[in-house]
Design a protein around this motif. Structure first.
Motif, PDB file in Angstrom:
ATOM      1  N   ASP A 887      27.429  72.482  19.416  1.00  0.00           N
ATOM      2  CA  ASP A 887      27.694  73.787  20.029  1.00  0.00           C
ATOM      3  C   ASP A 887      28.768  73.743  21.116  1.00  0.00           C
ATOM      4  OD1 ASP A 887      25.550  75.315  18.651  1.00  0.00           O
ATOM      5  OD2 ASP A 887      24.259  73.909  19.705  1.00  0.00           O
ATOM      6  N   ARG A 888      28.988  72.586  21.718  1.00  0.00           N
ATOM      7  CA  ARG A 888      29.958  72.491  22.809  1.00  0.00           C
ATOM      8  C   ARG A 888      31.101  71.572  22.405  1.00  0.00           C
ATOM      9  NH1 ARG A 888      25.014  72.425  25.340  1.00  0.00           N
ATOM     10  NH2 ARG A 888      24.927  70.144  25.306  1.00  0.00           N
ATOM     11  N   PRO A 889      32.304  71.854  22.886  1.00  0.00           N
ATOM     12  CA  PRO A 889      33.477  71.064  22.471  1.00  0.00           C
ATOM     13  C   PRO A 889      33.536  69.664  23.061  1.00  0.00           C
ATOM     14  CG  PRO A 889      34.107  72.715  24.117  1.00  0.00           C
ATOM     15  CD  PRO A 889      32.670  72.986  23.789  1.00  0.00           C
ATOM     16  N   ALA A 890      32.582  69.276  23.873  1.00  0.00           N
ATOM     17  CA  ALA A 890      32.601  67.926  24.446  1.00  0.00           C
ATOM     18  C   ALA A 890      32.401  66.882  23.352  1.00  0.00           C
ATOM     19  CB  ALA A 890      31.508  67.797  25.509  1.00  0.00           C
ATOM     20  N   PRO A 891      33.087  65.727  23.440  1.00  0.00           N
ATOM     21  CA  PRO A 891      32.932  64.667  22.426  1.00  0.00           C
ATOM     22  C   PRO A 891      31.481  64.189  22.360  1.00  0.00           C
ATOM     23  CG  PRO A 891      34.843  64.258  23.813  1.00  0.00           C
ATOM     24  CD  PRO A 891      34.093  65.392  24.459  1.00  0.00           C
ATOM     25  N   VAL A 892      31.011  63.975  21.134  1.00  0.00           N
ATOM     26  CA  VAL A 892      29.645  63.514  20.904  1.00  0.00           C
ATOM     27  C   VAL A 892      29.715  62.246  20.071  1.00  0.00           C
ATOM     28  CG1 VAL A 892      27.390  64.061  19.925  1.00  0.00           C
ATOM     29  CG2 VAL A 892      28.748  65.868  21.008  1.00  0.00           C
ATOM     30  N   ALA A 893      29.068  61.190  20.554  1.00  0.00           N
ATOM     31  CA  ALA A 893      29.089  59.928  19.820  1.00  0.00           C
ATOM     32  C   ALA A 893      28.121  59.996  18.636  1.00  0.00           C
ATOM     33  CB  ALA A 893      28.704  58.779  20.744  1.00  0.00           C
ATOM     34  N   CYS A 894      28.442  59.232  17.593  1.00  0.00           N
ATOM     35  CA  CYS A 894      27.550  59.155  16.441  1.00  0.00           C
ATOM     36  C   CYS A 894      26.278  58.413  16.828  1.00  0.00           C
ATOM     37  CB  CYS A 894      28.222  58.435  15.279  1.00  0.00           C
ATOM     38  SG  CYS A 894      29.654  59.300  14.599  1.00  0.00           S
ATOM     39  N   GLY A 895      25.162  58.850  16.293  1.00  0.00           N
ATOM     40  CA  GLY A 895      23.921  58.174  16.595  1.00  0.00           C
ATOM     41  C   GLY A 895      22.779  58.723  15.783  1.00  0.00           C
ATOM     42  N   PRO A 896      21.611  58.055  15.845  1.00  0.00           N
ATOM     43  CA  PRO A 896      20.434  58.526  15.107  1.00  0.00           C
ATOM     44  C   PRO A 896      20.020  59.912  15.575  1.00  0.00           C
ATOM     45  CG  PRO A 896      20.132  56.273  15.885  1.00  0.00           C
ATOM     46  CD  PRO A 896      21.358  56.796  16.563  1.00  0.00           C
ATOM     47  N   ALA A 897      19.439  60.690  14.672  1.00  0.00           N
ATOM     48  CA  ALA A 897      18.981  62.032  15.014  1.00  0.00           C
ATOM     49  C   ALA A 897      17.738  61.941  15.880  1.00  0.00           C
ATOM     50  CB  ALA A 897      18.685  62.810  13.744  1.00  0.00           C
TER      51      ALA A 897
END
Length: 897
Positions: A887-897
């Motif tokens: 929802d937000r343009p901040a970078p999000v690292a890949c990871g488990p849900a």
């Protein structure tokens, strides 16, 4: 007592014009009433006619009164023939019976125009021809050609004049051409089957199914096989079926109702064959069996009513019905016939009746009134053809000059429809129910959503008119693959296309639910366009859409395109030249935006998918080695399939030497080497081969590969419960999802935290008057569908851009009417980029952001979904890994849900 307009009183009579005071078996009057019901031809359509088998007992025989019932009508009599199965005319079995039946029905003795036959006499004539053996094949072919030509009309032997003046010579040459040369050329063109209009009965022989006519290449070759001597190598049963099929085809054509021929509507009673002394083993029983077989195998009905009488009942059926229950027996047969035909039951067409052995009915007071064919409708009289001919000639000329076909033709009742048959597929576009794409078995849900969209198109137009045209009005085109896949009758093969149409229909529905006073809320019309299988004919569809865009300024963009292929890339380039922006919900091949400066992609590119799979292998699976199998659909290659090609290239670059096996998998290839494999087993192919891939892994039994991961194409397979049912039950599968944020569970969670965009989407797809079936209802558990939210987001992005432009245009005068020419497609594309340059568009399936120089989304949400047992369709897949922003343009690292 009355059935379909036929009463007992109409069958019995008090006048002199009756059959007589015969004593009939018990139920005889009921049987004649049923017969009168069947003989009357409906004003609209035709009914299926059974093969009635009367089991003769010690009761009085019905055949004699039947003959009088049919043959003593006061005015227009029923065409009928009476044959004796124990004493067929001449010798020859079924062909002899058919020859006598043809002779009797061809008589002009029934008070109406005689029945004309074209196919059967030709087939019968060929069977009587003898071509000498041992002669050169060309000579026998030439002899057959001469006989066929002479059969059409004997030739006159005229030589060219030897002398005379110039005028005489020219006139004689012209006369020779008219009498000799031109008929020969016309005959050759007719038998070739390549010239429309002429030689249709020759073409019919090459298109029917008996005796494998395609093996003969031409009609002349097929005709040779029917002649005496040459026919000995063919199966007699197939020859008899060909003769019978030709005979029934002539009856079908004689009873065909054509609007331009009112005389066709004067045939108001079906022809009848009375067949006496029939047993299951004699020629009469063989004829009945062949009629049933031909009807079932060709799938075509015919207008012949057969009433057979014999001492023995056919062994294929249970106990016959009493004659007193004749009408109930017929209704029971009519209800069971479709299923019996589908199962190809040998007695599917039989209705067997038995008179009571011990009782006979009393003679009627006035006997049985002979049946007369009903009077034809008034408009079929002979005074109308001249008036109708001029009108029909004009429309028929336009029809004949086009390339339309049944179920694929422009609308005659309004709507924007432009279609043509290309490569056997209906290609073009439609915005109304006059043209619904794909009538293949099993594709009802695809047709249903098209019909829903077309109904909403009408509603949107009405709302726009009621708003005095103040609300913004735009048209989006859905361009996809709607025909061409090979499917079973119970297999839904267009899940992606259907889901994308459902997403666009949801956006359309949401806009229709806006308040009537909301002048700034846009209204959406959707045009459905078909580019053919694998988008092979997208160029033809785009050419039609270009004309539509020139004529209709409300057309502002295209949504869809379904598969990343070279044909899709070509369509993008052509749409770019037309000036139409494209929003692709699911295309993900890398650098598809290089084909169009007006292209925007809703889903993450393959490079992001590869990055997520690599991160999952490292962080969760803790494996370094990978085996990769890819597939390409039949008739395709890695070069043509851009999705698979760029995915495989990305895996090579990302994994490098960690890929210890990279192979193309083909149907039938065994995968026992992967049993118990501890590394990453990645399927990088199309969904259509994923079922075969899982079947190949079934050989592993209790030792399957430990980590099977599939690309996002596999979610089309996972959305099909019918295909999943046969997969190995002990094999867990993890696959890429582009819309994990729009599952039922995710949408309910978003509703709980008051996420208005996703909560509204959830309420729309749960509505009872939109999708069939509704989605995410607690009582049904029907999942959303991977592509519904993606297509919804693509449509709403275009709509919001138009609404934004409309708000600026209407700022000075909010009561101003909407002028479609005030915006253009390129301007709408620019507005979409402007709106999403900063915070991005809050899509249901995740945040959508673009950079000014790329049509691929930035940091778009991707997820890996897992099912523990593929056949378990009742258990929803679980998200196990994710990358990208929600929802937000901040970078999000890949990871488990």
């Amino acid at each position: 007592m009355r059935w379909s307009g036929v009463s007992m009183r109409e069958v019995t009579g008090q006048t002199q014009s009756t059959i007589g005071r015969d004593r009939f078996p018990a139920g005889g009057l009921e049987f004649f009433t049923l017969l009168a019901r069947l003989l009357r031809r409906p004003r609209r359509g035709d009914r299926r006619l059974p093969l009635i088998w009367l089991v003769r007992t010690d009761s009085p025989d019905l055949m004699a009164p039947l003959r009088r019932f049919l043959g003593q009508g006061p005015r227009r009599r029923v065409p009928h023939a009476k044959l004796d199965a124990e004493a067929p005319p001449g010798a020859g079995g079924v062909p002899a019976l058919l020859r006598e039946l043809h002779r009797q029905l061809s008589l002009e003795a029934f008070g109406a125009a005689r029945l004309r036959f074209r196919h059967y006499p030709l087939a019968d004539w060929l069977m009587h021809q003898s071509l000498s053996f041992g002669v050169d094949a060309d000579d026998s072919r030439a002899a057959l050609v001469r006989r066929l030509r002479d059969r059409r009309g004997p030739r006159t032997a005229e030589a060219l004049p030897a002398g005379g003046d110039a005028v005489s010579i020219v006139s004689q040459v012209l006369l020779w051409l008219i009498r000799r040369a031109v008929p020969g050329v016309v005959f050759r063109a007719a038998v070739s089957g390549r010239v429309p209009v002429i030689g249709q009965h020759y073409r019919w022989f090459m298109r029917q199914q008996y005796l494998a006519p395609r093996q003969s290449v031409t009609f002349l070759g097929f005709a040779e096989r029917l002649t005496a001597g040459w026919r000995d190598g063919e199966q007699p049963d197939q020859v008899n079926k060909l003769l019978l099929h030709a005979f029934l085809e002539d009856l079908r054509q004689a009873y065909r109702r054509r609007p331009w021929r009112p005389s066709d509507w004067r045939r108001t009673a079906y022809p009848v064959l009375l067949l006496d002394n029939v047993t299951p083993d004699n020629v009469g029983g063989a004829l009945l069996r062949l009629i049933g077989d031909v009807r079932t195998e060709t799938g075509r009905n015919d207008p012949l009513l057969v009433v057979a009488s014999g001492a023995l009942a056919p062994p294929e059926l249970p106990e016959p019905h009493p004659l007193t229950d004749a009408d109930e027996a017929y209704d029971e047969w009519a209800e069971a016939l479709p299923e019996m035909r589908r199962l190809r039951r040998p007695a599917a067409w039989l209705v067997v009746l038995r008179p009571d052995d011990t009782d006979t009915g009393p003679p009627s007071r006035g006997g049985i009134r002979p049946f007369s064919a009903p009077e034809p409708p008034w408009w079929s009289r002979r005074f109308l053809p001249a008036a109708l001919c001029l009108v029909l000639l004009a429309s028929g000329g336009a029809w004949a000059g086009s390339r339309w076909g049944p179920g694929c033709h422009p609308s005659l009742t309004g709507g924007r429809v432009a279609v043509e048959v290309v490569g056997g597929e209906c290609v073009g576009y439609s915005d109304s129910a006059a043209q619904v794409f794909n009538d293949d078995p099993g594709q009802q849900r695809l047709r249903t959503i098209q019909e829903r969209i077309f109904a909403q198109n009408r509603a949107a137009e009405e709302v726009w008119q009621r708003s005095d045209r103040r609300r913004p009005f735009l048209t989006l085109v859905y361009l996809g693959t709607l025909t061409g896949n090979r499917t079973r009758a119970d297999e839904e093969s267009y899940v992606s296309e259907r889901e994308e149409l459902e997403g666009m229909a949801t956006a359309q529905y949401a806009l229709l639910k806006e308040s009537a006073g909301a002048d700034g809320a846009a209204l959406l019309r959707i045009v459905v366009a078909n580019g053919g299988r694998q988008m092979r004919y997208a160029d033809r569809a785009v050419a039609m859409l270009a004309e539509l865009a020139r004529d209709d300024p409300t057309v502002l963009g295209v949504v869809g395109l379904v598969e990343s292929r070279t044909s899709t890339a070509r369509a993008l380039r052509e749409l770019n030249q037309v000036g139409l922006p494209v929003l692709a919900p699911t295309l993900s091949a890398d650098r598809m935006d290089a084909n169009s400066r007006l292209y925007l992609q809703i889903s993450a590119p393959n490079v992001d998918q590869v990055e997520m799979v690599d991160a999952y292998a490292r962080q969760v699976l803790k494996v370094d080695e990978a085996h990769v199998y890819y597939t390409t659909l039949e008739g395709s290659s890695l070069t043509e399939d851009l999705y698979v090609g760029t995915l495989v290239d990305g895996l090579r670059q990302r994994f490098g030497p960690r890929i210890s096996r990279l192979d193309e998998w083909r149907t039938g290839q065994r995968l026992t080497t992967e049993c118990g494999y501890p590394g990453l087993l990645f399927y990088a192919g199309r969904w259509s081969e994923f079922d075969g891939f899982l079947r190949a892994l079934r050989e592993c039994g209790d030792n399957p590969p430990r980590h099977l991961v599939a690309d996002d194409s596999a979610n089309r397979y996972m959305a099909n419960p019918g295909l999943r049912a046969a997969a190995p039950g002990n094999l867990p599968v993890t696959y890429v999802s582009k819309a994990a944020l729009a599952t039922c569970e995710a949408l309910r969670a978003a509703e709980g935290r008051r996420d208005d965009a996703r909560a509204s989407f959830l309420s729309w797809i749960q509505a009872g008057d939109l999708l069939d079936p509704p989605r995410c209802r607690p009582d049904t558990g029907q999942p959303v569908g991977e592509r519904v939210s993606l297509a919804y987001d693509a449509s709403m992005m275009m709509v919001r851009a138009v609404e934004s432009l409309a708000a600026r245009l209407h700022h000075a005068d909010p009561r101003q009417r909407w002028e479609p020419t005030s915006v253009n497609p390129v301007g709408v594309h620019t507005e979409v980029l402007r709106q999403n340059a900063g915070q991005g568009y809050p899509g249901v399936a995740g945040l959508i952001r673009f950079t000014p120089d790329s049509g691929e989304p930035v940091d778009k949400r991707l997820a890996l979904m897992r099912v523990e047992q593929v056949p378990d369709v009742a258990t929803a897949p679980v998200e196990v890994f994710r990358c990208g922003a929600a929802d937000r343009p901040a970078p999000v690292a890949c990871g488990p849900a």
